[in-house]
Design a protein around this motif. Structure first.
Motif, PDB file in Angstrom:
ATOM      1  N   LEU A 139       0.824  -1.206   0.000  1.00  0.00           N
ATOM      2  CA  LEU A 139       0.000   0.000   0.000  1.00  0.00           C
ATOM      3  C   LEU A 139       0.862   1.263   0.000  1.00  0.00           C
ATOM      4  CD1 LEU A 139      -3.016   0.804   0.111  1.00  0.00           C
ATOM      5  CD2 LEU A 139      -2.783   0.969   2.604  1.00  0.00           C
ATOM      6  N   ARG A 140       2.097   1.115   0.480  1.00  0.00           N
ATOM      7  CA  ARG A 140       3.020   2.262   0.550  1.00  0.00           C
ATOM      8  C   ARG A 140       4.378   1.857  -0.028  1.00  0.00           C
ATOM      9  NH1 ARG A 140      -0.170   2.006   4.991  1.00  0.00           N
ATOM     10  NH2 ARG A 140      -1.447   3.860   5.453  1.00  0.00           N
ATOM     11  N   ARG A 141       4.352   1.406  -1.250  1.00  0.00           N
ATOM     12  CA  ARG A 141       5.560   0.891  -1.895  1.00  0.00           C
ATOM     13  C   ARG A 141       6.680   1.928  -1.946  1.00  0.00           C
ATOM     14  NH1 ARG A 141       5.729  -3.588  -4.784  1.00  0.00           N
ATOM     15  NH2 ARG A 141       7.217  -2.665  -6.245  1.00  0.00           N
ATOM     16  N   ASP A 142       6.290   3.170  -2.149  1.00  0.00           N
ATOM     17  CA  ASP A 142       7.312   4.213  -2.291  1.00  0.00           C
ATOM     18  C   ASP A 142       8.110   4.422  -1.010  1.00  0.00           C
ATOM     19  OD1 ASP A 142       6.511   4.558  -4.884  1.00  0.00           O
ATOM     20  OD2 ASP A 142       5.283   6.342  -4.496  1.00  0.00           O
ATOM     21  N   ASP A 143       7.566   3.994   0.130  1.00  0.00           N
ATOM     22  CA  ASP A 143       8.290   4.129   1.399  1.00  0.00           C
ATOM     23  C   ASP A 143       9.395   3.091   1.536  1.00  0.00           C
ATOM     24  OD1 ASP A 143       6.587   6.182   2.008  1.00  0.00           O
ATOM     25  OD2 ASP A 143       5.314   4.999   3.341  1.00  0.00           O
ATOM     26  N   GLY A 144       9.337   2.045   0.721  1.00  0.00           N
ATOM     27  CA  GLY A 144      10.338   0.980   0.810  1.00  0.00           C
ATOM     28  C   GLY A 144      10.263   0.259   2.141  1.00  0.00           C
ATOM     29  N   LEU A 145      11.389  -0.262   2.603  1.00  0.00           N
ATOM     30  CA  LEU A 145      11.466  -0.927   3.909  1.00  0.00           C
ATOM     31  C   LEU A 145      11.431   0.121   5.013  1.00  0.00           C
ATOM     32  CD1 LEU A 145      14.179  -3.692   3.404  1.00  0.00           C
ATOM     33  CD2 LEU A 145      11.799  -4.089   4.049  1.00  0.00           C
ATOM     34  N   ILE A 146      10.508  -0.034   5.939  1.00  0.00           N
ATOM     35  CA  ILE A 146      10.432   0.877   7.074  1.00  0.00           C
ATOM     36  C   ILE A 146      10.612   0.082   8.364  1.00  0.00           C
ATOM     37  CG2 ILE A 146       8.924   2.467   5.828  1.00  0.00           C
ATOM     38  CD1 ILE A 146       6.579   1.321   7.423  1.00  0.00           C
ATOM     39  N   ALA A 147      10.859   0.764   9.448  1.00  0.00           N
ATOM     40  CA  ALA A 147      11.080   0.098  10.732  1.00  0.00           C
ATOM     41  C   ALA A 147       9.806  -0.586  11.214  1.00  0.00           C
ATOM     42  CB  ALA A 147      11.568   1.105  11.767  1.00  0.00           C
ATOM     43  N   SER A 148       9.971  -1.704  11.915  1.00  0.00           N
ATOM     44  CA  SER A 148       8.850  -2.443  12.481  1.00  0.00           C
ATOM     45  C   SER A 148       9.127  -2.722  13.949  1.00  0.00           C
ATOM     46  CB  SER A 148       8.638  -3.765  11.743  1.00  0.00           C
ATOM     47  OG  SER A 148       7.680  -4.575  12.399  1.00  0.00           O
TER      48      SER A 148
END
Length: 311
Positions: A139-148
């Motif tokens: 849904l937010r591909r442009d954000d790439g890998l984000i922290a979880s």
């Protein structure tokens, strides 16, 4: 209490076969802790109870007051009491934690580069190195890998769009294919089109058998479809007999002609068989709903045999 849908139960069984994990290590329905926080591990019943879903489905789309797993229109429209997530543990008896990490990286690369191969998969919480916790959301591909903040140094979390329940076999089978490649240390096939099921493989074998018999003049050629066998009479031999009778060829001469014809046809077929099979398979309609019948296959066979495969 939320329940595990049939397709995720099958995924659990397939994943366990490949990885060697126990049932408890491939989770689907959330436990007590999950029930308090919501998410894709929970169904509509739990989300309503904790005040994280407000009917109707057409209202509150995108609202921050709704659980993130029931906020998008396609999730709200597909919301049932079924869970729509799976957690896969990291301690694989087959291949160990190293295989798990290989799978994590294959899965992330597939989501990033080939979204079409995993159409039902919304997001993963994953660790690519066994330490750093990340999330990748279609849904937010442009954000790439984000922290979880998820504990994905010990498991991998998969989230599937709720409206795909019962129609996500392609995605789940592809995930298992990536698992298998991770365990064996091999490169996965290019995509689902190369992952032949036993049924598809058997169908190709039956087409091969029918073509061979058609050219060589066998009387009855069995072709299986949807678990049923149909014998299609081959009239080639009968036609040769009729022609031979009209021109007055004796039986011995007829036998020699038939033998030579079959030998020549066999050699020609050996050279052209793969091209014919490729043409037939390419011309077959997509059997997405399991309704492909004998008539469909026969029509394609006749067309390809009479006119050749499309260039």
């Amino acid at each position: 209490m939320s329940s595990a849908p049939a397709d995720l139960l099958q995924f659990r069984a397939d994943a366990r076969t490949v990885t060697g994990l126990g049932a408890a290590d491939v989770g689907i329905v959330g436990d007590g802790a999950h029930q308090k926080t919501g998410g894709y591990h929970e169904g509509k019943d739990v989300l309503v109870t904790i005040g994280r879903y407000h009917a109707p489905a057409t209202a509150n789309v995108g609202s921050g007051g709704e659980d993130y797993s029931a906020r998008q229109a396609r999730d709200r429209n597909g919301l049932t009491n079924s869970a729509s997530a799976s957690d896969v543990g990291s301690q694989w008896p087959h291949g160990g934690r190293a295989a798990w990490l290989r799978w994590n990286n294959l899965l992330y690369a597939e989501m990033r580069d080939h979204q079409d191969r995993l159409p039902a998969l919304r997001a993963i919480n994953v660790s690519l190195d066994g330490k750093t916790k990340k999330r990748f959301d279609q849904l937010r591909r442009d954000d790439g890998l984000i922290a979880s903040t998820d504990t994905v140094d010990t498991h991998t979390h998969l989230e599937l769009w709720r409206d795909t329940e019962g129609n996500r076999k392609i995605t789940l089978d592809r995930i298992v294919t990536l698992m298998r490649a991770a365990v064996t240390g091999t490169t996965p096939t290019a995509g689902t089109e190369d992952d032949m099921t036993p049924e598809q493989d058997e169908r190709l074998k039956n087409i091969d058998t029918w073509l061979r018999g058609f050219i060589q003049g066998d009387a009855q050629i069995p072709l299986q479809n949807q678990g049923k066998t149909s014998n299609w009479p081959n009239k080639t031999g009968a036609k040769i007999d009729q022609i031979a009778t009209k021109v007055g060829i004796d039986p011995a001469g007829l036998g020699q002609i038939e033998a030579a014809a079959k030998a020549g046809a066999g050699e020609a077929f050996a050279e052209q068989r793969q091209a014919l099979i490729d043409g037939i398979v390419a011309a077959l309609p997509q059997d997405k709903d399991g309704t492909l019948g004998i008539a469909d296959v026969r029509a394609v066979l006749v067309d390809v045999l009479l006119h050749g495969a499309a260039a």
